[in-house]
Structures are given as structure tokens and as C-alpha cells.
Design a protein around this motif. Structure first.
Motif, PDB file in Angstrom:
ATOM      1  N   ASN A 211      -7.024  -0.166  17.009  1.00 49.91           N
ATOM      2  CA  ASN A 211      -6.919   1.261  17.307  1.00 49.91           C
ATOM      3  C   ASN A 211      -7.294   1.553  18.750  1.00 49.91           C
ATOM      4  O   ASN A 211      -6.585   2.266  19.463  1.00 49.91           O
ATOM      5  CB  ASN A 211      -7.860   2.067  16.409  1.00 49.91           C
ATOM      6  CG  ASN A 211      -7.389   2.084  14.986  1.00 49.91           C
ATOM      7  OD1 ASN A 211      -6.228   1.786  14.726  1.00 49.91           O
ATOM      8  ND2 ASN A 211      -8.273   2.405  14.065  1.00 49.91           N
ATOM      9  N   ARG A 265       3.887  -0.251  18.251  1.00 51.57           N
ATOM     10  CA  ARG A 265       4.004   0.539  17.038  1.00 51.57           C
ATOM     11  C   ARG A 265       4.235  -0.368  15.827  1.00 51.57           C
ATOM     12  O   ARG A 265       3.631  -0.163  14.774  1.00 51.57           O
ATOM     13  CB  ARG A 265       5.187   1.497  17.186  1.00 51.57           C
ATOM     14  CG  ARG A 265       5.313   2.407  16.012  1.00 51.57           C
ATOM     15  CD  ARG A 265       6.656   3.080  15.948  1.00 51.57           C
ATOM     16  NE  ARG A 265       6.640   3.997  14.840  1.00 51.57           N
ATOM     17  CZ  ARG A 265       6.729   3.621  13.573  1.00 51.57           C
ATOM     18  NH1 ARG A 265       6.877   2.340  13.278  1.00 51.57           N
ATOM     19  NH2 ARG A 265       6.676   4.497  12.602  1.00 51.57           N
ATOM     20  N   MET A 268       0.917  -1.945  14.845  1.00 44.36           N
ATOM     21  CA  MET A 268       0.018  -0.989  14.208  1.00 44.36           C
ATOM     22  C   MET A 268       0.485  -0.650  12.802  1.00 44.36           C
ATOM     23  O   MET A 268      -0.318  -0.543  11.865  1.00 44.36           O
ATOM     24  CB  MET A 268      -0.037   0.310  15.028  1.00 44.36           C
ATOM     25  CG  MET A 268      -0.564   0.167  16.415  1.00 44.36           C
ATOM     26  SD  MET A 268      -2.310  -0.184  16.449  1.00 44.36           S
ATOM     27  CE  MET A 268      -2.968   1.372  15.917  1.00 44.36           C
ATOM     28  N   ALA A 269       1.801  -0.475  12.656  1.00 41.29           N
ATOM     29  CA  ALA A 269       2.336  -0.076  11.353  1.00 41.29           C
ATOM     30  C   ALA A 269       2.131  -1.168  10.317  1.00 41.29           C
ATOM     31  O   ALA A 269       1.996  -0.895   9.122  1.00 41.29           O
ATOM     32  CB  ALA A 269       3.812   0.280  11.488  1.00 41.29           C
ATOM     33  N   ASN A 271      -0.394  -3.087  10.074  1.00 44.82           N
ATOM     34  CA  ASN A 271      -1.807  -3.335   9.777  1.00 44.82           C
ATOM     35  C   ASN A 271      -2.360  -2.190   8.926  1.00 44.82           C
ATOM     36  O   ASN A 271      -2.331  -1.023   9.337  1.00 44.82           O
ATOM     37  CB  ASN A 271      -2.580  -3.452  11.099  1.00 44.82           C
ATOM     38  CG  ASN A 271      -3.985  -3.950  10.884  1.00 44.82           C
ATOM     39  OD1 ASN A 271      -4.710  -3.404  10.066  1.00 44.82           O
ATOM     40  ND2 ASN A 271      -4.360  -4.990  11.589  1.00 44.82           N
ATOM     41  N   ALA A 272      -2.871  -2.529   7.766  1.00 44.76           N
ATOM     42  CA  ALA A 272      -3.309  -1.482   6.832  1.00 44.76           C
ATOM     43  C   ALA A 272      -4.565  -0.771   7.310  1.00 44.76           C
ATOM     44  O   ALA A 272      -4.783   0.393   7.012  1.00 44.76           O
ATOM     45  CB  ALA A 272      -3.542  -2.096   5.461  1.00 44.76           C
ATOM     46  N   ILE A 275      -4.862   2.867  12.406  1.00 32.62           N
ATOM     47  CA  ILE A 275      -4.326   4.216  12.218  1.00 32.62           C
ATOM     48  C   ILE A 275      -2.810   4.173  12.246  1.00 32.62           C
ATOM     49  O   ILE A 275      -2.206   3.209  12.716  1.00 32.62           O
ATOM     50  CB  ILE A 275      -4.819   5.183  13.330  1.00 32.62           C
ATOM     51  CG1 ILE A 275      -4.548   4.586  14.713  1.00 32.62           C
ATOM     52  CG2 ILE A 275      -6.275   5.529  13.144  1.00 32.62           C
ATOM     53  CD1 ILE A 275      -4.680   5.571  15.842  1.00 32.62           C
ATOM     54  N   ASP A 276      -2.205   5.253  11.740  1.00 32.29           N
ATOM     55  CA  ASP A 276      -0.750   5.346  11.770  1.00 32.29           C
ATOM     56  C   ASP A 276      -0.323   5.681  13.199  1.00 32.29           C
ATOM     57  O   ASP A 276      -0.716   6.712  13.737  1.00 32.29           O
ATOM     58  CB  ASP A 276      -0.316   6.457  10.801  1.00 32.29           C
ATOM     59  CG  ASP A 276       1.193   6.585  10.777  1.00 32.29           C
ATOM     60  OD1 ASP A 276       1.864   5.737  11.389  1.00 32.29           O
ATOM     61  OD2 ASP A 276       1.684   7.546  10.158  1.00 32.29           O
ATOM     62  N   PRO A 277       0.446   4.800  13.849  1.00 33.09           N
ATOM     63  CA  PRO A 277       0.773   5.029  15.259  1.00 33.09           C
ATOM     64  C   PRO A 277       1.828   6.108  15.462  1.00 33.09           C
ATOM     65  O   PRO A 277       2.005   6.590  16.568  1.00 33.09           O
ATOM     66  CB  PRO A 277       1.311   3.673  15.706  1.00 33.09           C
ATOM     67  CG  PRO A 277       1.896   3.100  14.464  1.00 33.09           C
ATOM     68  CD  PRO A 277       1.052   3.583  13.327  1.00 33.09           C
ATOM     69  N   GLY A 278       2.543   6.467  14.392  1.00 29.90           N
ATOM     70  CA  GLY A 278       3.665   7.403  14.538  1.00 29.90           C
ATOM     71  C   GLY A 278       3.282   8.747  15.132  1.00 29.90           C
ATOM     72  O   GLY A 278       3.822   9.135  16.180  1.00 29.90           O
ATOM     73  N   PRO A 279       2.344   9.489  14.503  1.00 32.02           N
ATOM     74  CA  PRO A 279       2.057  10.837  14.996  1.00 32.02           C
ATOM     75  C   PRO A 279       1.674  10.930  16.472  1.00 32.02           C
ATOM     76  O   PRO A 279       2.217  11.794  17.169  1.00 32.02           O
ATOM     77  CB  PRO A 279       0.915  11.303  14.077  1.00 32.02           C
ATOM     78  CG  PRO A 279       1.125  10.535  12.827  1.00 32.02           C
ATOM     79  CD  PRO A 279       1.684   9.217  13.226  1.00 32.02           C
ATOM     80  N   GLY A 324       9.996   6.197  13.651  1.00 31.57           N
ATOM     81  CA  GLY A 324      10.121   4.876  13.048  1.00 31.57           C
ATOM     82  C   GLY A 324      11.189   4.798  11.986  1.00 31.57           C
ATOM     83  O   GLY A 324      11.896   5.772  11.720  1.00 31.57           O
TER      84      GLY A 324
END
Lengths: 490, 220
Positions: A211, A265, A268-269, A271-272, A275-279, A324
């Protein structure tokens, strides 16, 4: 580590550019230099044409995946057409005694160094190498922009250098953190800095460190991508630098940074615990689009105007990448490709128009179609394409992005729609003043510059023809190529 | 900060001491109002960085870190400060600099940034050294924001970069650290050259070199 990888087929394109930069630094004659620049750019493009067949190859330092090959090909293509434009630009500048002959040597060497840095950054597998390549390109770009030696050009160059400098230093901090995050999954050493090893092991990386690294890399490379609020260098750089520099900058700098953000992205996506990189990426993209769309209305300078349109398009691509999923990434990559081609065309046309009229404000340039029919129509076509009106390809990519947004994040489609419409509206308003209406007088003072002929406009037509083709009927293999890129990027 | 498993080990204690010294110097940089003093503080910070890199090189048994230490000592500790001093002496600029932010607010903001740095760094073996490095980076950024003078902003940038190198040397086994350090040095050299260019021309009361190309005013 093997620096010899630059000599492998995958490294041929950046190697060509770096070699050309070295040669150009040694050639004293600017006439010869300008031709070497064109020849080297053509060679570099030919070398890049080989890349799609090299997909999957690479080593610890270089990585040729479909997306990298695609973007490298695009960058080399734009560098080639712009070098052709640069030839006439340089001739005119010398004839008008606006530029010192000796400085042209620096100009040509920096042009190739910039292109080489960008290609290397695109094809690099290692985050450290990417960083060094982007740094090289940033320094080369700052020198290119300061070429005019007017106070405005110097200020623009300094601004680019300091803002992007801070950006890339933060990105390097992020790189170190990413290494630390990948350490438990990949083990120490070079592999923990390589995309090819981190991406498959993304799920096992240390989430919290990932993160932190993501934040720094995003801020750092968003500066290079010209995303709001880190866009302050863009407008000055594009307005004050030599026009060929604006054309290649618009094409490559943003794409490199967006490529890094897209890959990040993916990590990050997967990896559980991260954080969610999208927003965050979507927010930066939307902010860029909105700010650019409304800033377009306030610009008096033509090049500054198109600099803001570049920020807006970069924002749209970032938004699509943040969203995404195969459809949005397909549309984002398509959008990136098309807007690069269109912006290169538009900057080449605007540069010629500024030379013709002796000024680069909207007050200086007007009524191009009435005075120079072919040239005016070409610029008009470029702006229509940029406004994403059919039949040009940007319409298709924006349609895909909006459709996917409506389906998956309906609320985000409101600002997205407002930004797209406001931006397109501003472009059409300016199209009217630039191309229609009564013509402003051409420059009288020597040398008497003629309107660009068919030979000069050929690269622009080629670029716009590609954009048109991708808008009207995308050939099957091209669709398959883009789908494969989107599928691989996740 | 919680007691980490590395507390009490000499290698880490010395590293933390040097990191802490750099952080303190960052605060000194933040409230310093005179350009000459800022340059001296930067030089001192670079020397501490050189010591930190050399210490890590010894503790980790990593030879490349000695090169990093050498760069920090020779380039950042000696050459760049001398260059900045010469720029300052040659250019007739005011030594007292305007601050966009008062001393008290900038110190408070600086403390808040350090607290932020400690909060965001996740627990782990490297927590302290990362928090130190991140604080130095953030304080460098704050110094850049808090000053209006270009040279003071550059010193902020240079100090920010010291924080970056501190982070890189603290990470055991980080590859390419010497190469990256050299690449960063190129960036710094360009920054200093850029300042030099600006200052020299400011002495002529104008940034404009229109005497070189008067025709180029309206057109590019």
C-alpha cells in the motif's frame, strides 16, 4: 546483471536511439544532424516493428509483453513522424535566425536521448531500470524545452525539471518500498524488483508495505503522467518548448507513466491484503478530465490549449485503467493509442500554423481553411478526432469506457460525462475560430514561409488515417491484439 | 514506537542514531532562515548520510554501500555545498529568505508529518529506519513548500533525496543501490547546474536573454 541485454533483439530499438544520440552529439553540422535524426528515427521504428514477434522474450532487465511492445511501437512511430516534421521546423527556425546553430546539435541529441529513454522505460522489466530510463528522458526533455532560451522557455524547463524531479524521487522511494513488499514472496535480489517475477507472486506480497509503495509510485508516476493535481508543469512545457518536443512529449511521457500505473494496479488487485487500487486511480483520472475540460475554455494560447486537452485524455485513460476489467482496459489502451496519434498530428499542425502566422495565440491563428484549404482541413480533422466525434476512433474508445462505467460504476459516469462533453464542446468552439471564419494575415517578415504541402502533411494524414480506420472498421487481427493486451493486463 | 525485536542490537542502534540525527537536521533546515546556514546544514546532513551508508555497508557486509557512502561524502557533503556557496556568492541575492510559512506553523506541520510517517509505516523489522527515512522525505517536501526562494527550494529537494538514499541503504540486500545512487546524483547535478544557470542570469537584472534572439519573442 547484464548490460548486454541492450544488444538483444528486444533492446534493439532503444539501442538505436541511444546510438543515434551519441552520433548526433558528435556531428557538428545541423543539416546533416537533422537528416541523421530522421534516418535514426526510421531505423528505430523498424527495430520496434520487430517487437510484436518477440513477445514473451526478455531477461532480468528487459521484458517484452504485448502492452510494452504495442506502446514501444507507438512511441517509435510518433518519434519517426515527428522527426520528419522536425526537419522542416529546424530549417525554418534557422532561416528565421531564431535559434543558434550550435544549439541544434544539443536539440537533435536530446531528441534521440529522450526517445531512447522512453523506449527503454517501456521495455524494461526492472523497476530500477524503468526509473533510470524515465529520469534520463526527463532530463533530456527539460533540455529540449529550454532550447529557446527565452525567459518563458527557461522557466518552463525549470518547472518541468523540478516538479518531475520531485515526482520521480518519490517514485524511487516507492520502488524501494515495493522491493521490500515483494521480498517475502520472491526472495532477495534482482527478481524482487522485476515485473516478471512480482506480478505472478503478487498475492504473497506484504500488503501494508505494498500500500505504502503504491501511494509513492502513484504520486511519482502520476506527476510524469500529468494527472491533476500534479500537472503544473504540463501547460508551460508544451507551450514554450519547441513544437516537435511537444509532439513527442504528448505521445510518450504520459504513456510510460500510465503503463507503470496499470502494471502496479494489476499487482495491487491480485493481493487480498492490499487496498483496492481502482478508486484512487479513477479519482485522479476524473479530476484531470474535469479540470482539463474546464481549463480548455480559459486558454488563449493554442499550444497551451492542446496541453490541457492532453491532460484530459491522460485522465480518461487513467480512469479506464482504474476501472479495470478486460473491457475498460481494452478501451483504455485503445484510447491511449488513438489520442497519442491525434495529439502528435495536432501538435505538428499547430506548429506549422504558428510558423505561418507568426504567433501561437488564438488571436493570431484563424480562418485556416479559407486561406490554406488542405492544411486547414487537416487541422480541422485532427480537432474533430480529438473531440471524439465519429467517424474517428476516439468515439469508439470513449463509447466503450462510458458503457463500461454505466454498467459497473454508474455514479462515476456523471462527472465522466460532464468532463467529456465540456472538453469536446471547447474543442469544437476553438475549431471554429482556428479553421473557419475570416483568415488572419500570414506573416510577412522573412522568410516567406509557404503553407505546408502534401509531402509535409503526409505523416499527419497517415496518423489520422489510422485513427479513422480504427474508428470505422477495426480489422480482426487488431481487435485480437488489443483483446490479448487487455486480457494479459487483467 | 513499540519496542521492536531489533532494539538493543548494536548495528540497528547506530543506524537509528544516524537516522535520528538526519531527522533532527531536517528540522533545523525547516526553520533556518539564512541561505548560507541552510547550505551548511545540508552539507552536515549529507555527511551523516555518508556515515549511515558506511555503517550499513559494514553491518550488512555489502560493498556497494561504501560507494554510496563515498558519493554522499564527496558529492553531497562537499562538492554540491561548495557549488551552492559559489552560486550564492556570485549572484547578488538576498541571504535572508522569505518564507511562505512561519517558523511555528512549519515546525508544527513538520511534527505532524513525522507522526504521519510513523503511523503509515507498517510494523516490521525495518519500521524505525523506514519511518526515519520517510520523515526526512516528507520534511524535505515541506521545506520546498515553505520557501519562496528557488535556491532554498532546491536545498529542500536535495534534503528530500537524502531521505530517499537513507531508506535505500537501510533495506538489506537491495539490488542496484549503488547504480541508483549514481543515477540520482546525475539528477542532483542537473538541478545544481540549473540553479547556476538561473542565478547567473539573475545578476543581469533579467532572466530574459532577448539580446540573443529578439525575433523569437512572439514565436516558437
Amino acid at each position: 546483471m547484464s548490460a548486454l541485454e541492450l544488444f538483444s533483439p528486444a533492446g534493439l530499438a532503444p539501442f538505436c536511439a541511444f546510438l543515434a544520440a551519441a552520433v548526433l552529439a558528435l556531428v557538428p553540422s545541423w543539416r546533416v544532424g537533422a537528416w541523421i535524426n530522421v534516418a535514426a528515427s526510421c531505423l528505430c521504428f523498424l527495430a520496434a516493428c520487430w517487437l510484436p514477434w518477440l513477445v514473451g522474450t526478455g531477461g532480468p532487465l528487459l521484458l517484452v509483453d504485448r502492452l510494452a511492445a504495442h506502446l514501444a511501437l507507438l512511441t517509435a512511430f510518433v518519434a519517426m513522424t515527428t522527426s520528419w516534421f522536425s526537419l522542416s521546423y529546424v530549417n525554418a527556425e534557422i532561416a528565421a535566425q531564431r535559434i543558434d546553430r550550435r544549439r541544434l546539435r544539443l536539440y537533435h541529441a536530446m531528441y534521440q536521448l529522450f526517445v531512447g529513454g522512453m523506449l527503454l522505460a517501456l521495455l524494461s522489466n526492472n523497476l530500477g531500470l524503468t526509473w533510470v530510463a524515465i529520469e534520463t528522458a526527463t532530463i533530456a526533455a527539460a533540455l529540449l524545452v529550454g532550447l529557446g532560451r527565452t525567459s518563458a522557455a527557461m522557466e518552463a524547463s525549470w518547472k518541468l525539471f523540478i516538479i518531475c524531479g520531485v515526482g520521480i524521487v518519490l517514485a524511487l522511494f516507492g520502488t524501494a518500498l515495493l522491493y521490500l513488499a515483494a521480498l517475502p514472496a520472491v526472495g532477495p535480489g534482482l527478481p524482487a524488483m522485476n515485473w516478471s517475477t512480482i506480478i505472478p507472486a503478487a498475492g504473497r506480497c506484504n500488503g501494508p508495505l505494498l500500500n505504502l509503495g503504491f501511494v509513492f509510485l502513484l504520486i511519482g508516476y502520476a506527476t510524469t503522467a500529468g494527472l491533476v493535481p500534479l500537472h503544473a508543469w504540463m501547460a508551460d512545457t508544451y507551450a514554450e518548448g519547441p513544437t516537435p518536443a511537444s509532439a513527442v512529449l504528448a505521445g510518450s511521457m504520459l504513456n510510460v507513466a500510465l503503463l507503470v500505473i496499470l502494471r502496479l494496479r494489476g499487482i495491487m488487485a491480485a493481493n487480498a491484503t492490499a487496498i483496492d487500487p481502482g478508486p484512487p486511480i479513477m479519482a485522479l483520472g476524473l479530476l484531470s478530465l474535469l479540470l482539463a475540460a474546464f481549463s480548455l475554455w480559459r486558454q488563449r494560447d493554442v499550444k497551451r490549449f492542446f496541453a490541457f486537452s492532453t491532460i484530459g485524455q491522460s485522465g480518461v485513460v487513467a480512469f479506464a485503467f482504474g476501472l479495470g476489467g478486460p473491457a475498460a482496459i481494452f478501451a483504455g489502451v485503445l484510447h491511449m493509442t488513438l489520442h497519442t496519434l491525434i495529439h502528435a498530428s495536432v501538435f505538428q499542425c499547430v506548429g506549422r500554423a504558428a510558423r505561418l502566422k507568426g504567433g501561437q495565440t488564438f488571436a493570431d491563428i484563424g480562418g485556416l481553411i479559407a486561406a490554406h484549404r488542405m492544411f486547414g482541413l487537416t487541422l480541422a480533422a485532427g480537432i474533430v478526432a480529438l473531440a471524439a466525434l465519429p467517424p474517428f476512433g476516439l468515439f469508439a474508445s470513449e463509447f466503450l469506457i462510458v458503457a463500461d462505467t454505466l454498467r459497473r460504476a454508474p455514479l462515476a459516469s456523471i462527472p465522466l460525462g460532464i468532463g467529456l462533453v465540456a472538453g469536446a464542446w471547447a474543442l469544437i468552439m476553438r475549431l471554429q475560430s482556428l479553421c473557419l471564419g475570416t483568415p488572419t494575415p500570414d506573416r510577412r517578415s522573412p522568410p516567406n514561409t509557404l503553407a505546408p504541402d502534401a509531402l509535409a502533411l503526409a505523416p499527419v494524414w497517415l496518423q489520422l488515417a489510422i485513427v479513422l480506420l480504427l474508428g470505422l472498421a477495426m480489422p480482426g487481427p487488431v481487435v485480437a491484439w488489443f483483446t490479448a493486451i487487455a486480457g494479459a493486463a487483467r | 514506537m513499540h519496542a521492536s525485536p531489533t532494539f538493543g542490537v548494536l548495528a540497528h542502534d547506530v543506524a537509528h542514531l544516524l537516522g535520528g540525527a538526519m531527522l533532527v537536521l531536517s528540522f533545523v533546515l525547516l526553520y533556518q532562515r539564512r541561505l548560507t546556514a541552510m547550505i551548511h546544514v545540508y552539507a552536515l546532513q549529507s555527511l551523516v548520510l555518508a556515515a549511515a551508508a558506511a555503517w550499513q555497508g559494514w553491518a550488512q557486509g555489502a560493498t556497494p554501500l561504501y560507494l554510496v557512502a563515498l558519493i554522499a561524502l564527496a558529492a553531497k557533503g562537499i562538492a554540491i555545498p561548495i557549488a551552492l556557496r559559489r552560486i550564492l556568492d556570485r549572484a547578488n541575492i538576498r541571504r535572508e529568505i522569505e518564507t511562505a510559512l512561519g517558523i511555528f506553523p512549519s515546525i508544527i506541520l513538520g511534527l505532524a508529518l513525522v507522526a504521519l510517517a510513523i503511523l503509515v509505516v507498517p510494523p516490521g523489522a525495518l519500521r524505525e529506519s523506514l519511518a526515519f527515512a520517510l520523515s526526512v522525505v516528507l520534511l524535505g517536501m515541506l521545506t520546498m513548500i515553505a520557501r519562496r526562494n528557488a535556491l532554498a527550494q532546491v536545498i529542500g529537494f536535495l534534503s528530500l533525496e537524502n531521505g530517499l538514499i537513507l531508506a535505500a541503504v537501510g533495506i538489506e540486500g537491495m539490488p542496484l543501490v549503488a547504480e541508483l545512487s549514481i543515477a540520482v546524483l546525475v539528477l542532483l547535478a542537473c538541478v545544481v547546474c540549473g540553479v547556476c544557470f538561473f542565478r547567473i542570469r539573475e545578476r543581469f537584472d533579467s532572466l530574459d536573454v532577448s539580446h540573443l534572439d529578439r525575433a523569437g519573442e512572439a514565436h516558437r
